[in-house]
Design an enzyme around this catalytic site. Sequence first.
Site, PDB file in Angstrom:
ATOM      1  N   LYS A 166       0.855  -1.182   0.000  1.00 43.36           N
ATOM      2  CA  LYS A 166       0.000   0.000   0.000  1.00 43.36           C
ATOM      3  C   LYS A 166       0.897   1.240   0.000  1.00 43.36           C
ATOM      4  O   LYS A 166       1.820   1.358   0.790  1.00 43.36           O
ATOM      5  CB  LYS A 166      -0.891  -0.012   1.248  1.00 43.36           C
ATOM      6  CG  LYS A 166      -2.181   0.747   1.113  1.00 43.36           C
ATOM      7  CD  LYS A 166      -3.096   0.453   2.309  1.00 43.36           C
ATOM      8  CE  LYS A 166      -4.409   1.206   2.178  1.00 43.36           C
ATOM      9  NZ  LYS A 166      -5.314   0.902   3.311  1.00 43.36           N
ATOM     10  N   GLU A 219     -20.008  -4.606  10.787  1.00 41.18           N
ATOM     11  CA  GLU A 219     -20.964  -3.788  11.532  1.00 41.18           C
ATOM     12  C   GLU A 219     -22.029  -4.630  12.228  1.00 41.18           C
ATOM     13  O   GLU A 219     -22.456  -4.305  13.345  1.00 41.18           O
ATOM     14  CB  GLU A 219     -21.634  -2.780  10.586  1.00 41.18           C
ATOM     15  CG  GLU A 219     -20.719  -1.693  10.068  1.00 41.18           C
ATOM     16  CD  GLU A 219     -19.931  -2.095   8.821  1.00 41.18           C
ATOM     17  OE1 GLU A 219     -19.179  -1.261   8.309  1.00 41.18           O
ATOM     18  OE2 GLU A 219     -20.094  -3.259   8.364  1.00 41.18           O
ATOM     19  N   ARG A 238     -25.736  -0.853   7.735  1.00 40.80           N
ATOM     20  CA  ARG A 238     -25.434  -2.255   7.441  1.00 40.80           C
ATOM     21  C   ARG A 238     -25.794  -3.160   8.614  1.00 40.80           C
ATOM     22  O   ARG A 238     -25.850  -4.377   8.460  1.00 40.80           O
ATOM     23  CB  ARG A 238     -23.949  -2.415   7.104  1.00 40.80           C
ATOM     24  CG  ARG A 238     -23.442  -1.455   6.047  1.00 40.80           C
ATOM     25  CD  ARG A 238     -22.041  -1.798   5.584  1.00 40.80           C
ATOM     26  NE  ARG A 238     -22.084  -2.782   4.509  1.00 40.80           N
ATOM     27  CZ  ARG A 238     -21.006  -3.280   3.909  1.00 40.80           C
ATOM     28  NH1 ARG A 238     -19.807  -2.903   4.286  1.00 40.80           N
ATOM     29  NH2 ARG A 238     -21.118  -4.166   2.946  1.00 40.80           N
TER      30      ARG A 238
END
Length: 636
Positions: free
Chosen positions: A280, A366, A394
Amino acid sequence: MLLPNIKHPEQLKHLSVGELEDLAGQIRHFLIEKLSVTGGHLAPNLGVVELTLALHYCFDSPRDKMIFDVGHQAYVHKILTGRMDKFDTLRKYKGLCGFVKRSESEHDVWEAGHSSTSLSAAMGMAMARDLKGDNNRVIAMIGDGALTGGMAFEALNHIGHEQKKLMVILNDNEMSIAPNVGAMHNYLSKIRSDRYYLRAKDEVEMLLKKIPAIGGKLAKTAEKMKDSLKYMMVPGVLFEELGLTYLGPVDGHDLNKLIDTLKQADNVDGPVLIHAVTTKGKGYRPAESDSHKWHGVSTPYKIESGQMLKTVGNPMYTEVFGQTLIELGEQDKRIVAVTPAMPGGSGLIPFSKKFPDRMIDVGIAEQHAATLCAALAMEGMKPVFAVYSTFMQRAYDQIVHDICRHNANVMFAIDRAGFVGADGETHQGVYDVAFMRHIPNIVIMMPKDENELRHMMKTALDYNEGPIAYRYPRNNVRGVPMDTELVPIPIGTWEVVRPGEGYAILAAGPMVQLAEEAAEQLKREGITVQIVNARFLKPLDGGMLRNLAETGTSMLVLEEASQAGSMGSAVLEFFAEQGIHDAVVSLMGIEDRFIEHGSIPQQREEVGLTLESLCQEIRSLKNARTAVLGKRSFMS
């Protein structure tokens, strides 16, 4: 320079691998330069340059469906599909979207701002392809973080069961590749994906089974030996057991290896997963050294040093929440902070350092976070579910079934409530009031400023009658004086912040400030407007509402939330239930459509939540005190 000439991914097929490598460097330079001005998701895109180049080199977009999980890792895809010249408008109003956007390009086949949806989408597209008799490829790219989402594993389970031909690219930027393991897996991957090997394996198994008496046992023994070797030597055994052919790990920055692996994967008749290991922030030292900080850049930066050019101003509400939670955590050891993979964005890093044992990051989960909070509360803890409004949706079922139905003492810290600016329609926090208000047992609050937020946090901590939520915007705070002693606010009480006569604006959150500005302007026109801080969205202040109706006060409900189902609807429902049918109530909120990216002021301008619009609504009420006015005014 190759990059300025690339207008369509088909052009990549005419380049050598060496030229593709040069192009990768040019793309990184372009991204670092452009995002230093516009902001955006820098580190994720620097990590997928070669991976995206290899995909477009090997396959044929848009005929072959390329699905990017979340979509914030699709900047390279946008560049290669003819949108390079629009990057100066990235995440700006009416400009290039920061996520994949179907209306932008035929190459954008799936939109997502929330994670873990790509595999379900890929499965749907693969099934549609087969039902229509087509033969295009379907490829989903998903990050290792998004793979922690339960939805991704639900899709993997279905993909493995159905055995449709599709490709999953696991973009893993957390692991490193040991040379010996990599060499072994390059070999195993090539053997197991070779079409001649796969056919030979099936033929040998058939021949063994035909041997009289002992053939079946021999075939089972061979299968067990194969499985034993696989368990010893293949790290992707989980995916293999789910029914996907596993290839990798492969260096996600080595174009030769990526291209070879993609070609091998294309030979597999069924679902295949390529495990690509990437870095990354690749190619930009500041981003490589702190990929978390550089995941999403919201302010300009100096390219040479990586220094962020911070804007001068008050802190964000998120920061006030984080600091106040530490204060409360020092006073009450029952407080536990729970976040679904957003400790930084939710302002919880300082809390995690102060109370590491009371900080729980569940990953992109979640639903799990909500049920976890319910159970913590049942065992006497005081969980704070710190979550963005857009991500909380969610967990709707768990909020209803596990938290509110049990009347569990869970505190919701709902960040990014209201418009969110550059992240746009996938992240707008304008629906939570509507989808939470109708659930029994829950209390919902929103502060007019940062000082009131602190008192609401104390209110939530002291409340022991069930779930309670405080929601706050993605804004800088107002800079008001802060009380040192925090006291609970009586549940269901509103506050008159400015007296007036004949008209009242019932405002929530940052709309209180807008209402105060409007009242000041209208005062010069001889109109005195009462401003009410409607800080409790549930329960409403019934006493104040009845008083306003009894005195013939015309009311305007002002909120930065969906007009359908939010506070305005609650006020109208209240008067209907009370049998008060002569109250005049006008609504100003967000109309029934999705609002795209731009600055928060631009988004408010688009839906009419502006000073001028507000003043005009009051003038309209004045011109027809007892009449039903326009499409947004109602006799209750």
